[in-house]
Design a protein around this motif. Sequence first.
Motif: not given
Length: 224
Positions: A134, A164, A174
């Motif tokens: 991410i 993640p 997030y």
Amino acid sequence: MAGWFKALLQKSRNTSSSTKCHLNNISKHSPSPPPLSSSSTPTSNLTASPKQVPSASQVSVSISGSARWNKLYDVCICHNEGDLGFVEELVSYLESQPEHFRCFLQPRDSAPGGAIVTELCDAVQNSHCWVLLITPNFLKDPWCRYQMHHALTEAPMANGRTIPVLKDMDRKDYPRELRCLYYISVTLQDTSFRQIRETVLRYLQELCQNKSRIGEPDILQQKK
């Protein structure tokens, strides 16, 4: 006559008394029976001890025939092409480990001429775990978000399958879709690589352990 009968009674009493004394002496000098111990219990009453189940950390994921080999890849790295340099280092690290993790890297492993949607879906379905890198680039890429949603659909509550990894981003950015999952924050690269490795390995060990419990061959780690 009376004297003869009296003498007979006296003789009978003496004989009875002598017999009692003899029996008492026997009982005093006779050894007492040994106490009953657990070892004297009939063997038919003994129950077999249950089979010891290995802990996940004792399970080898490299043994031929284990559940690990049911899929083509151990881990799929979902990323944006702008983060390729970091991903290539991660893949090199994982594939050089003693477990020789099989990684799907899209630029390297996608079939030439294959449809993007098909390749992304196949990569998710053919992998045990998915690392979602991410980054700001990831969130802007519709294909990355598509692959993320597909991974969540494939196994929404599978502990350890979706991993993640937050890089160059604040916690507030997030993705909401991943708020139910803990993430790995990239502060030190070596540390984050080790955490990813441990997470993938733990999932594979638990997978192999669960399969062995339902009748597949035991896969205890072999001693070298």
